[in-house]
Design a protein around this motif. Structure first.
Motif, PDB file in Angstrom:
ATOM      1  N   MET D   1       0.860  -1.054  -0.003  1.00 30.23           N
ATOM      2  CA  MET D   1      -0.024   0.155   0.055  1.00 30.23           C
ATOM      3  C   MET D   1       0.779   1.210  -0.066  1.00 30.23           C
ATOM      4  O   MET D   1       0.791   2.166  -0.628  1.00 30.23           O
ATOM      5  CB  MET D   1      -0.918   0.114   1.326  1.00 30.23           C
ATOM      6  CG  MET D   1      -2.051   1.111   1.449  1.00 30.23           C
ATOM      7  SD  MET D   1      -3.109   0.862   0.017  1.00 30.23           S
ATOM      8  CE  MET D   1      -3.605   2.590  -0.436  1.00 30.23           C
ATOM      9  N   PHE D   2       1.746   1.365   1.110  1.00 25.24           N
ATOM     10  CA  PHE D   2       2.713   2.265   1.065  1.00 25.24           C
ATOM     11  C   PHE D   2       3.403   2.625  -0.300  1.00 25.24           C
ATOM     12  O   PHE D   2       3.627   3.672  -0.547  1.00 25.24           O
ATOM     13  CB  PHE D   2       3.612   2.306   2.348  1.00 25.24           C
ATOM     14  CG  PHE D   2       4.685   3.215   2.391  1.00 25.24           C
ATOM     15  CD1 PHE D   2       4.316   4.605   2.929  1.00 25.24           C
ATOM     16  CD2 PHE D   2       5.966   3.003   1.977  1.00 25.24           C
ATOM     17  CE1 PHE D   2       5.172   5.647   3.198  1.00 25.24           C
ATOM     18  CE2 PHE D   2       6.772   4.173   2.038  1.00 25.24           C
ATOM     19  CZ  PHE D   2       6.376   5.261   2.764  1.00 25.24           C
ATOM     20  N   ARG D   3       3.947   1.431  -0.841  1.00 35.44           N
ATOM     21  CA  ARG D   3       4.768   1.467  -1.972  1.00 35.44           C
ATOM     22  C   ARG D   3       3.871   1.936  -3.073  1.00 35.44           C
ATOM     23  O   ARG D   3       4.411   2.852  -3.907  1.00 35.44           O
ATOM     24  CB  ARG D   3       5.416   0.192  -2.337  1.00 35.44           C
ATOM     25  CG  ARG D   3       6.307  -0.293  -1.445  1.00 35.44           C
ATOM     26  CD  ARG D   3       7.633  -0.883  -2.133  1.00 35.44           C
ATOM     27  NE  ARG D   3       7.341  -1.192  -3.711  1.00 35.44           N
ATOM     28  CZ  ARG D   3       7.576  -2.348  -4.086  1.00 35.44           C
ATOM     29  NH1 ARG D   3       8.017  -3.494  -3.266  1.00 35.44           N
ATOM     30  NH2 ARG D   3       7.531  -2.791  -5.393  1.00 35.44           N
ATOM     31  N   ILE D   4       2.587   1.588  -3.123  1.00 33.39           N
ATOM     32  CA  ILE D   4       1.785   2.269  -4.300  1.00 33.39           C
ATOM     33  C   ILE D   4       1.610   3.918  -4.082  1.00 33.39           C
ATOM     34  O   ILE D   4       1.975   4.466  -4.993  1.00 33.39           O
ATOM     35  CB  ILE D   4       0.497   1.470  -4.042  1.00 33.39           C
ATOM     36  CG1 ILE D   4       0.496  -0.007  -4.786  1.00 33.39           C
ATOM     37  CG2 ILE D   4      -0.540   2.075  -4.989  1.00 33.39           C
ATOM     38  CD1 ILE D   4      -0.941  -0.798  -4.569  1.00 33.39           C
ATOM     39  N   LEU D   6       3.751   5.651  -2.661  1.00 33.59           N
ATOM     40  CA  LEU D   6       4.846   6.195  -2.717  1.00 33.59           C
ATOM     41  C   LEU D   6       5.274   6.471  -4.385  1.00 33.59           C
ATOM     42  O   LEU D   6       5.301   7.567  -5.071  1.00 33.59           O
ATOM     43  CB  LEU D   6       6.042   5.441  -2.329  1.00 33.59           C
ATOM     44  CG  LEU D   6       7.383   6.232  -2.421  1.00 33.59           C
ATOM     45  CD1 LEU D   6       7.229   7.235  -1.114  1.00 33.59           C
ATOM     46  CD2 LEU D   6       8.799   5.127  -2.257  1.00 33.59           C
ATOM     47  N   ARG D   7       4.660   5.474  -5.233  1.00 34.96           N
ATOM     48  CA  ARG D   7       4.808   5.564  -6.547  1.00 34.96           C
ATOM     49  C   ARG D   7       4.088   6.435  -7.351  1.00 34.96           C
ATOM     50  O   ARG D   7       4.338   7.372  -8.210  1.00 34.96           O
ATOM     51  CB  ARG D   7       4.489   4.095  -7.118  1.00 34.96           C
ATOM     52  CG  ARG D   7       5.804   3.404  -7.926  1.00 34.96           C
ATOM     53  CD  ARG D   7       5.051   2.065  -8.599  1.00 34.96           C
ATOM     54  NE  ARG D   7       4.097   2.328  -9.765  1.00 34.96           N
ATOM     55  CZ  ARG D   7       3.670   1.348 -10.322  1.00 34.96           C
ATOM     56  NH1 ARG D   7       4.055   0.096 -10.203  1.00 34.96           N
ATOM     57  NH2 ARG D   7       2.734   1.657 -11.312  1.00 34.96           N
ATOM     58  N   LYS D   8       2.695   6.458  -6.690  1.00 32.78           N
ATOM     59  CA  LYS D   8       1.921   7.357  -7.394  1.00 32.78           C
ATOM     60  C   LYS D   8       2.184   8.893  -7.344  1.00 32.78           C
ATOM     61  O   LYS D   8       2.163   9.676  -7.839  1.00 32.78           O
ATOM     62  CB  LYS D   8       0.390   7.137  -6.522  1.00 32.78           C
ATOM     63  CG  LYS D   8      -0.510   6.538  -7.271  1.00 32.78           C
ATOM     64  CD  LYS D   8      -1.363   7.440  -8.095  1.00 32.78           C
ATOM     65  CE  LYS D   8      -2.264   7.132  -9.232  1.00 32.78           C
ATOM     66  NZ  LYS D   8      -1.702   6.358 -10.630  1.00 32.78           N
ATOM     67  N   PHE D   9       3.024   8.927  -5.829  1.00 30.69           N
ATOM     68  CA  PHE D   9       3.144  10.580  -5.721  1.00 30.69           C
ATOM     69  C   PHE D   9       4.613  10.744  -6.270  1.00 30.69           C
ATOM     70  O   PHE D   9       4.636  11.901  -6.971  1.00 30.69           O
ATOM     71  CB  PHE D   9       3.836  10.349  -3.949  1.00 30.69           C
ATOM     72  CG  PHE D   9       4.155  11.841  -3.520  1.00 30.69           C
ATOM     73  CD1 PHE D   9       3.533  12.766  -3.029  1.00 30.69           C
ATOM     74  CD2 PHE D   9       5.545  12.028  -3.679  1.00 30.69           C
ATOM     75  CE1 PHE D   9       3.815  13.981  -2.950  1.00 30.69           C
ATOM     76  CE2 PHE D   9       6.207  13.209  -3.028  1.00 30.69           C
ATOM     77  CZ  PHE D   9       5.264  14.257  -2.895  1.00 30.69           C
ATOM     78  N   LEU D  10       5.448   9.981  -6.560  1.00 25.77           N
ATOM     79  CA  LEU D  10       6.566  10.201  -7.392  1.00 25.77           C
ATOM     80  C   LEU D  10       5.941  10.537  -8.812  1.00 25.77           C
ATOM     81  O   LEU D  10       6.759  11.402  -9.388  1.00 25.77           O
ATOM     82  CB  LEU D  10       7.416   9.012  -7.762  1.00 25.77           C
ATOM     83  CG  LEU D  10       8.415   8.950  -6.551  1.00 25.77           C
ATOM     84  CD1 LEU D  10       9.399   7.664  -6.309  1.00 25.77           C
ATOM     85  CD2 LEU D  10       9.528  10.188  -6.918  1.00 25.77           C
ATOM     86  N   GLU D  11       5.069   9.643  -9.259  1.00 22.64           N
ATOM     87  CA  GLU D  11       4.647   9.921 -10.642  1.00 22.64           C
ATOM     88  C   GLU D  11       3.894  11.197 -10.679  1.00 22.64           C
ATOM     89  O   GLU D  11       4.320  12.085 -11.833  1.00 22.64           O
ATOM     90  CB  GLU D  11       3.329   8.867 -10.864  1.00 22.64           C
ATOM     91  CG  GLU D  11       3.150   8.531 -12.341  1.00 22.64           C
ATOM     92  CD  GLU D  11       2.001   7.858 -12.251  1.00 22.64           C
ATOM     93  OE1 GLU D  11       2.043   6.474 -11.614  1.00 22.64           O
ATOM     94  OE2 GLU D  11       0.671   8.073 -12.904  1.00 22.64           O
ATOM     95  N   ASN D 292      -8.989  14.680 -13.529  1.00 24.90           N
ATOM     96  CA  ASN D 292      -8.868  13.742 -14.640  1.00 24.90           C
ATOM     97  C   ASN D 292      -8.612  12.254 -13.979  1.00 24.90           C
ATOM     98  O   ASN D 292      -8.935  11.424 -14.618  1.00 24.90           O
ATOM     99  CB  ASN D 292      -7.903  14.251 -15.842  1.00 24.90           C
ATOM    100  CG  ASN D 292      -8.456  15.077 -16.653  1.00 24.90           C
ATOM    101  OD1 ASN D 292      -9.955  14.877 -16.916  1.00 24.90           O
ATOM    102  ND2 ASN D 292      -7.820  16.161 -16.865  1.00 24.90           N
ATOM    103  N   THR D 293      -7.719  12.286 -12.918  1.00 27.34           N
ATOM    104  CA  THR D 293      -7.699  10.907 -12.155  1.00 27.34           C
ATOM    105  C   THR D 293      -8.998  10.510 -11.799  1.00 27.34           C
ATOM    106  O   THR D 293      -9.591   9.396 -11.690  1.00 27.34           O
ATOM    107  CB  THR D 293      -6.457  11.212 -11.063  1.00 27.34           C
ATOM    108  OG1 THR D 293      -5.426  11.605 -11.894  1.00 27.34           O
ATOM    109  CG2 THR D 293      -6.449   9.694 -10.665  1.00 27.34           C
TER     110      THR D 293
END
Ligand SMILES: Nc1ncnc2c1ncn2[C@@H]1O[C@H](COP(=O)(O)OP(=O)(O)OP(=O)(O)O)[C@@H](O)[C@H]1O
Ligand SMILES: Nc1ncnc2c1ncn2[C@@H]1O[C@H](COP(=O)(O)OP(=O)(O)OP(=O)(O)O)[C@@H](O)[C@H]1O
Ligand SMILES: [Mg+2]
Ligand SMILES: [Mg+2]
Lengths: 285, 265, 262, 315, 490
Positions: D1-4, D6-11, D292-293
């Motif tokens: 969950m956290f990784r997701i 983090l990934r979203k945030f980075l994106e 849009n998300t």
């Protein structure tokens, strides 16, 4: 909603498509004829100002009167039509040519292509259109090509996204899967199988966007893109007549009506085409 | 006579698809309608509920419990549909709204027809699914998560849910294996015995006709070519087409080679 | 691979195919293996929901198997994708269980029918459905499945259920692929048309050497069409035998139940 | 969950950074710079050398990459700079105008909903009837009439002739009515037609017939079955136009003296107030991204098949 | 603003003023909309005397400089800020220093080196001799405020007759009377100062009674406003001039006769009468005739009309061939720049274009976005419509330096005339007002004789108000002073 007597499934009134198409065609013919007439038998120079004869009412000499610089409104209206419709169709067409493939590809390919494309689209949305126009006019100078470019940049995203949304849901369906097993190339699936599903919505948007684009062109020509004064152009005529909103409202009404009728025409055409793609249309025997 | 179709024609813009067809279904009867593919069986059945596609138009008379359905207003039709006449359509996938769960459909259906207790609705839905041999767990699934046969059985379960007076089943077992189909038809027969509802059963499967129908009509190219008691037609078909149709019925292996006339207890 | 599953010079050989749907607690297809020889028809029967359609979809790569291999000739297509997969598409075709969903509602029947030919069939030498003109080709296809030629100009929703089904059959066999997966191809046909279509399929099989995976609930049809029959239950193949052994006493109880009810 | 997460945030971060970079280059490519405005050459005597010196001092002569680097350094420190023309911190200025814009946008959306939903659905349900014709006419006029005209007419009608609705400023609810009405009516036309078109598609689906066969009322079929099936294109266009709605209401803001963000930005563009434009684009990028998300998520909600397929793809 | 509320609360004397620009910041030293000064919150050390158009005392009682570099300023005694604090040399120093710090433009304009405060006296040294220093202090961005106040941007505290109660950026200010105003407290209790940038909307707001005074209503709506009983429409010419800038680097424009021809072609009166509906006056030179240093042009000074234009062109060697004015086989073709942020200019451009066409000159109009930038960096144009303040603070120095000095930032014509430059340089060193006026006049005449630019008109400021309610409104030429302590209601 409740109190309205909703009729049973598609118990429609009689609806024929014939008359609409013919009216549309008639309109188009009329417009063409009128512009041709304007070209051939111009009585007035559309850019000839006459300060002493400004804001005249209708007369035999000036059937629609004169504008704020004393120019003949009818002549400008007729000549402006060619410009206006030409530009906006060109721009709209270009937006479609970019937007539709983009949306098709993003919706069909999904995955990173989709992600990338949509982020690009989002990026475009974040830019105010004036910025785009200013930069373009500054970098490339005025000109139709750049006008079209500016409009495309502003408009393509909505088409891309609209197309994508339809493609996203359609490509879940079995017939697309079958098309894939039939070895159809992606391009072919998109053009042959998906495009007809998109056509309806896109046509709706296109026909209404036409009006918006005419207005957009006029605001872009203010900063140097598009038609330069004194070239007659409907959107600009509309803008120019703004001060006379209270004293001579008809100056605004004429170009306004012209735009309305073009949009109407486009809309009828769009509806007609839409009905052709709407294979389940109701047709009473 | 619960349903009596008289001189019904269904026409499209440029052609007549069903041509002056008359057909009657008696109270509590199992009426089978067989015939050529594309002969108009489905359209005929859809015309009864005034559910024809918009480009087709029905004329003639459709008497349901004595009154002409073609003259009823939309509101009255709505009151009939679902509660007194219910349908199982040939396209089983189209029976369910794609974004609603199967359970949602059951629930809504009962709610609309006056079942107020949520608990009862849920129990009935589970029961109905189980009666067609499906796990009640499927209620939580979306239509696209079911196999063809499962969908078809779910559609049958909904159609039976409210004990209609007339059930119109359009090729309701095409996606079912013989075990499931048998189970479903047994269920139909049982329901019929319990509630005395009439069934208009469109099928290509002679076994079902033979086993369950009371009477039988045969359609070809938009007309009914022959109607009558099951035994009469099966044993003494008069029309050429009927005869061919009966002869063409597939026969399984050696044990049933002679089995067309055979009746099971 | 077990000797029993294999055919002489298999056209398609499936080994250990597993497919689990998202959110499902057990696989819909669980370790299925079989092979079909050239010109052979393999029947597949099983109760509703046992995984037959899922298997068919996996074979066509409409769905991705979790594991297992699908040898088409000597290429494993189970892991191929996109461009690499396309050349192999020509060799395998499918008739979907639900013909309504398998036809693009916005395309006329003719346009749907021509798809495989235009994309896959051009280079192939078709013997039965030889292409002379688009019109002739479609006409021939429709004739083969006993449909009037005028249907070509209609949209799917203007067809009856049986007509749609026949149209999808026509589409699948039109380019004479090596393998055709038939998922209940005749379920909504009247018995006469059904007989005609099955005859046609058999004729094509013998004359052109097509192979079929014939999925059906109609044991009579399966019996008539197939050389070998597999019985599927809960995602696994539980029984397999030659068609002539259908009524043999050593059949599994489940198979016997299917037969008895029929 | 956290990784997701983090990934979203980075994106998102990369996306924003990219947008900012592009916009930075883009804005600076526009001819002109803010020096003339800053020095107020319109009223104050300035020599060319002084202009040049100012340019030098403000770093406009540096290579663009260096300028961007400087900007980026500030950006990382969450310092978005100050407006050249008012000297105010950019974010503060923008965020102060944002509530007004949000109010106006919501008002307009409400009007749009109140107009488009009934008109669009009625014209689909009663296709070909007078109401269909009427709604078509209205939407065509709506699409072709410039909003300043509509606005002036509304002011003339409700501000001068009948009634005395406030026509200026932002003083509570009453002052929101006319601008929202103008903007709402102006944007409705597309939705009316789009909803109609989409509903026509949905209403001809097989499941609608099945629902009818189950005896559901037309209202219920419409609201719970057909409408939801028709929403994706409507929501899509909505998502796309929201951005331009926020930034593109200048005409209306000017007409009604409504202190929103649009006017601010147009002025900023005219004066080449780089930090302000940059700040605006940053805000817009965030808004557009979020909206849009959300639109993309709504597809998934509207079509569960998509959601589950997605899940599978992620395995 | 609401009439009903007003009636019930008759005791409150309020005026609602509607202005044609909006601002989102009230920083008196930075914001170029000058709203704090215009709204009567702040005041400058000196002001413009609207009658004589000279610099007059305001917060400063007197000022003095021998050499134009060292200035002594005496402050008025009894002045207090709106927070009650007295105005002192120190507070003025602090205020000026803040202005210098916050605004690069002011720093540039004032050229201040040091400021020293001593009681009510200020000693200011400029970095160079700067005779027009005093007039520069008219600039509203030099207004004196109490810099110790915490929120200058949103709530500046000045010395004017009205203090700020609330400010809605981009929308309006609510003001109330400052009772301790040094020049006598205003009769009004409150003033609402709001913005609307749409001319039609402003007119409609006056019509609907929402506002009492409207600055620059839509010209075309004036007829209908006047028709309303009691409505007063006032107009006065401003220091602005709309001009035709000549790009003297262009071959054809280099020719004086061509410039004269173009000048003659402009139908000034026609433009004023029609485009401005008479609200403005035709311009001969850059300076408004009522300014002390504006030259008195003889009526025979220049001929105009198409005939004159043709004659000048013929003198320049042009002949009309195939309907086009041609010289050496090359037709006279001009590119005319215009921009839309001043709405009159594109219209003037189009009229000019049409008139030019009559005598065979082809004019191509090019609409641009930022005129200053474009004209400075692109030289591919011949003429441009441009609008400029020529004596915003009652002094000619700004305009002449910016427009005609080779170093000037608005010198778009590329004028590099040694004689003119010499005059301007001399002006820059002259302290004596009379001498300055004379020099300015000489420069103006030089410009006129050489047609270095062509001047079209001075647009007017129009103000409309409800004459049955408003008393003592004055429409100023400088457009600086709007809300005053004299403004009253009936
Ligand atoms: N909407 C329609 N418009 C025009 N023709 C239609 C339409 N629907 C069906 N038809 C045609 O009407 C005829 C009868 O169709 P119907 O669906 O009733 O056949 P059916 O007897 O149910 O056949 P099947 O057993 O194959 O389902 C067919 O020839 C079909 O092509
Ligand atoms: N998308 C899906 N998500 C989850 N489960 C699914 C999905 N599709 C099918 N299933 C389940 O997988 C199992 C196998 O389905 P499949 O369609 O293969 O059955 P089938 O053998 O073809 O049955 P039928 O004869 O009824 O068509 C069924 O239990 C079904 O409920
Ligand atoms: Mg049927
Ligand atoms: Mg299946």
């Amino acid at each position: 909603m409740k109190s309205l007597p909703l009729r049973a499934p598609f118990a429609p009134k009689k609806k024929k498509h014939g008359w609409q198409a013919s009216i549309a065609a008639l309109f188009a013919l009329l417009a063409v004829a009128a512009s041709a007439y304007a070209f051939l038998y111009l009585k007035h120079d559309p850019s000839l100002t006459d300060l002493r004869g400004r804001l005249l009412g209708a007369s035999a000499l000036h059937p629609l009167g004169t504008d704020h610089l004393g120019r003949d409104v009818l002549t400008r209206l007729l000549l402006g039509g060619v410009q206006t419709i030409g530009y906006s169709l060109l721009a709209l067409g270009a937006a479609l040519i970019i937007g539709i493939p983009f949306g098709l590809l993003a919706g069909y390919k999904r995955g990173w292509v989709d992600k990338l494309f949509m982020r690009i689209a989002d990026g475009f949305l974040a830019f105010p259109d004036t910025i785009v126009a200013i930069v373009l006019s500054g970098l490339l100078g005025a000109g139709i090509g750049n006008l079209v470019l500016a409009i495309v940049i502003v408009k393509w995203v909505s088409y891309a996204r609209l197309v994508r949304s339809t493609v996203l849901s359609e490509s879940q369906k079995d017939y697309i899967r079958i098309a894939r097993t039939n070895g159809l190339s992606d391009i072919r699936i998109m053009t042959k199988h998906l495009l007809p599903h998109i056509a309806g919505h896109v046509l709706v948007l296109v026909s209404l966007d036409l009006g918006k684009i005419i207005l957009l062109i006029s605001s872009l020509s203010y900063i140097g893109l598009g038609a330069q004064p004194p070239t007659p152009e409907w959107g600009t005529m509309l803008n120019d007549s703004r001060p006379y909103f209270q004293s001579r409202p008809e100056l605004m009404v004429y170009p306004g009506l012209a735009i309305v009728s073009v949009v109407l025409l486009a809309n009828m055409l769009g509806d007609y085409l839409r009905d052709r793609f709407d294979v389940k249309k109701e047709v009473q025997p | 006579m619960i349903l009596s179709i008289e001189e019904l024609s269904i026409a499209g813009r440029d052609r007549t698809i069903v041509d002056s067809v008359s057909l009657a279904v008696r109270e509590g009867e199992f009426m089978a309608l067989v015939g050529q593919s594309g002969s108009g069986k489905s359209l005929l059945s859809q015309a009864v509920g005034r559910l024809l596609p918009p480009n087709l138009h029905a004329s003639g008379r459709i008497l349901f419990e004595g009154s002409d359905l073609l003259e009823r207003g939309p509101r009255e039709m709505r009151a009939l549909r679902g509660s007194r006449i219910s349908y199982i359509f040939q396209d089983y996938q189209g029976a369910f709204t794609p974004f609603r769960s199967i359970g949602g459909h059951f629930d809504e259906y009962q709610k609309v027809h006056g079942e107020t207790s949520k608990f009862v609705r849920r129990a009935k839905a589970a029961e109905a699914l189980e009666s067609v041999g499906l796990d009640a767990a499927l209620l939580r699934r979306y239509p696209f998560q079911l196999s063809g046969g499962q969908l078809q059985r779910a559609a049958i379960a909904t159609a039976l849910l409210l004990s209609p007076r007339l059930l119109i089943a359009d090729e309701a077992t095409t996606a079912l294996d013989s075990v499931s189909a048998h189970r479903v038809l047994e269920l139909l027969a049982r329901k019929q015995a319990e509630t005395g509802c009439a069934i208009l059963f469109i099928t290509h499967d002679w076994r079902h006709v033979r086993r369950y129908a009371n009477r039988l009509s045969v359609m070809q190219e938009g007309r009914i070519v022959e109607s009558g008691g099951k035994h009469r037609i099966l044993d003494h078909p008069q029309h050429e087409y009927t005869r061919k149709l009966i002869e063409a019925a597939p026969v399984l292996g050696r044990s049933l080679k002679s089995g067309l006339e055979e009746e099971r207890p | 691979m077990n000797r029993e599953y294999t055919a002489e010079s298999p056209v398609i050989a499936v080994d250990g195919l597993v497919r689990t749907y998202a959110g499902a607690d057990r696989p819909a297809v669980n370790g299925v293996s079989f092979a079909i020889g050239r010109g052979e028809c393999l029947g597949l029967v099983g109760e509703s929901g046992c995984g037959k359609s899922t298997l068919a979809r996996c074979l066509l790569r409409i769905e991705d198997a979790d594991s297992g291999s699908i040898l088409l000739g000597d290429t494993d297509i189970a892991r191929l994708n996109g461009r690499k997969l396309r050349p192999h598409r020509r060799r395998i075709q499918i008739v979907f269980q639900n013909p309504t969903a398998a036809l693009n509602p916005k395309l006329k029947v003719a346009d749907s029918l021509i798809d495989p030919y235009e994309q896959l069939g051009r280079d192939a030498k078709l013997s039965h459905f030889a292409y002379t003109s688009r019109y002739a080709y479609i006409r021939r296809l429709l004739e083969a499945v006993e449909l009037p030629a005028e249907l070509a100009g209609r949209y799917p929703h203007e067809l009856s259920g049986g007509q749609r089904q026949r149209a999808t059959i026509a589409r699948a066999i039109g380019i004479e692929p090596d393998v055709v997966v038939l998922d209940e191809p005749t379920a909504s046909l009247d018995v006469i048309s059904q007989g005609a279509v099955l005859d046609l399929l058999t004729r094509l099989r013998t004359s052109l050497g097509l192979s079929y995976l014939f999925i059906s609930h109609d044991l009579a049809a399966v019996h008539r069409m197939s050389q070998r029959i597999m019985v599927m239950r809960g995602g696994e193949i539980v029984d397999r035998f030659g068609a002539d052994d259908l009524f043999a006493e050593e059949r599994q109880p489940y198979t016997r139940e299917l037969i008895s009810i029929f | 969950m956290f990784r997701i997460l983090l990934r979203k945030f980075l994106e998102v971060f990369v996306f924003l950074l990219f947008i900012m970079f592009v916009s930075f280059l883009f804005i600076r490519l526009a001819p002109g710079d803010p020096v003339l405005t800053i020095l107020n050459v319109d009223e104050l005597s300035v020599s060319r050398e002084q202009v040049e010196a100012m340019r030098e001092e403000m770093g406009f002569n540096d290579p663009l990459l260096i300028q961007f680097g400087n900007w980026l350094l500030d950006f990382v420190r969450l310092d978005f700079g100050s407006s050249y023309s008012t000297g105010q911190p950019v974010m503060q200025t923008l965020l102060r105008a944002l509530p007004a814009t949000a109010e106006l946008t919501f008002g307009a959306l409400l009007v749009m909903l109140l107009v488009a939903l009934p008109l669009g659905s009625l014209s689909a349900v009663y296709r070909g009837s007078w109401i269909d014709t009427l709604s078509r006419m209205l939407s065509i006029v709506g699409a072709a009439v410039p909003s300043f005209w509509l606005g002036l007419i509304l002011i003339d009608l409700f501000g001068v002739r009948f009634g005395s609705l406030p026509t200026m400023g932002r003083d509570g609810f009453a002052s929101l009515i006319l601008p929202s009405l103008t903007l709402g009516l102006a944007i409705s036309s597309v939705y009316v037609r789009l909803l109609r078109s989409s509903l026509l598609d949905s209403l001809s689906q097989e499941f609608v017939r099945s629902a009818r066969a189950r005896g559901l009322s037309e209202e219920r079929i419409f609201w719970l079955h057909a409408l939801r099936h028709s929403l994706p294109p409507v929501i899509t266009v909505f998502g796309v136009s929201l951005g331009s709605l926020i930034g593109g209401v200048v005409v209306i803001e000017v007409l009604f003296a409504y202190p929103g963000i649009g006017k601010l930005v147009v002025d900023a563009i005219r004066q080449r107030d780089y930090p302000l434009i940059q700040g605006y684009i940053l805000i817009m990028a965030v808004v557009v991204f979020v909206v849009n998300t959300a639109v993309d998520l709504s597809y998934r909600y509207l079509n569960p098949e998509m959601k589950l397929k997605e899940k599978e793809a992620h395995r | 603003a609401n009439p009903a509320a007003q009636a019930s609360d008759a005791a409150v004397k309020n005026v609602h003023f509607l202005y044609n620009f909006s601002t989102s910041s009230l920083d008196p030293h930075v914001d170029s909309s000058y709203v704090p000064l215009r709204a009567g919150i702040t005041e400058t050390l000196v002001r413009l005397d609207e009658d004589n158009l000279t610099v007059a005392p305001w917060l400063a009682e007197s000022w003095n400089s021998e050499d134009g570099q060292h200035w002594t300023i005496d402050l008025r005694d009894n002045v207090t800020f709106q927070n009650g604090k007295p105005l002192t040399g120190d507070s003025v120093k602090a205020s000026l220093e803040r202005a210098l710090k916050e605004s690069a433009a002011i720093q540039n304009a004032l050229k201040i080196d040091t400021i020293e405060a001593e009681g009510d006296k200020l000693e200011i040294t400029t970095t160079q001799p700067f005779p027009e220093f005093a007039s520069e202090l008219v600039n509203p961005n030099t207004a004196i405020i109490d810099v110790s106040e915490p929120d200058i941007v949103n709530k500046p505290v000045g010395t004017g007759p009205f203090k700020l109660d609330s400010f809605t950026p981009g929308s309006k200010l609510e003001l109330s009377r400052y009772d301790g105003y040094w020049d006598g407290a205003a009769p009004l209790d409150t003033v609402t100062f709001s913005f609307n940038e749409d001319a039609n909307a402003r007119s409609l707001a006056l019509k609907s009674g929402q506002v009492d005074i409207v600055y620059r209503p839509e010209v075309e709506s004036l007829e209908s406003l006047k028709a309303i009983d009691g409505m007063v429409v006032e107009s006065t010419s401003t220091f602005r001039v709309h001009q035709l800038t000549m790009n003297m680097e262009r071959e054809s424009i280099k020719d004086l006769n061509v410039r004269k021809a173009l000048d003659a072609l402009i139908d000034r009166q026609g433009i004023v009468d029609t485009i401005l509906l008479g609200y403005g006056e035709p311009a001969i030179g850059p300076f408004l005739p009522s300014l002390p240093f504006a030259p008195k042009y003889g009526s025979a000074a220049s001929e105009s009309g198409t005939d004159a234009a043709v004659r000048y062109l013929e003198e320049a060697g042009y002949k009309r061939e195939n309907g086009a004015m041609t010289k050496n086989g090359r037709p006279l073709k001009l590119t005319l720049l215009t921009y839309s942020s001043r709405a009159d200019l594109p219209l003037i451009a189009q009229v000019f274009q049409s008139d030019a066409k009559q005598i065979g000159i082809e004019v191509e109009i090019r609409q641009i976005d930022t005129p200053e930038e474009y004209m400075a960096s692109n030289r591919d144009w011949d003429i441009a419509t441009y609008s400029n303040l020529t004596a915003p603070r009652g002094d000619a120095g700004y305009y002449l330096n910016a427009t005609y000095h080779p170093t000037g930032s608005l010198n778009f014509s590329g004028a590099e005339d040694p004689k003119l430059t010499a005059i301007i340089d001399e002006l820059n060193l002259t302290v004596d007002p009379a001498k300055r006026a004379e020099l300015a006049e000489r420069a103006a005449n030089y410009v006129h004789d050489n047609v270095m630019n062509s001047f079209v008109l001075h647009p007017g400021t129009i103000v409309a108000y409800d004459g049955r309610k408003i008393k003592n409104w004055v429409t100023t030429r400088s457009e600086y002073y709007m809300i005053t302590n004299k403004l009253d209601v009936m």
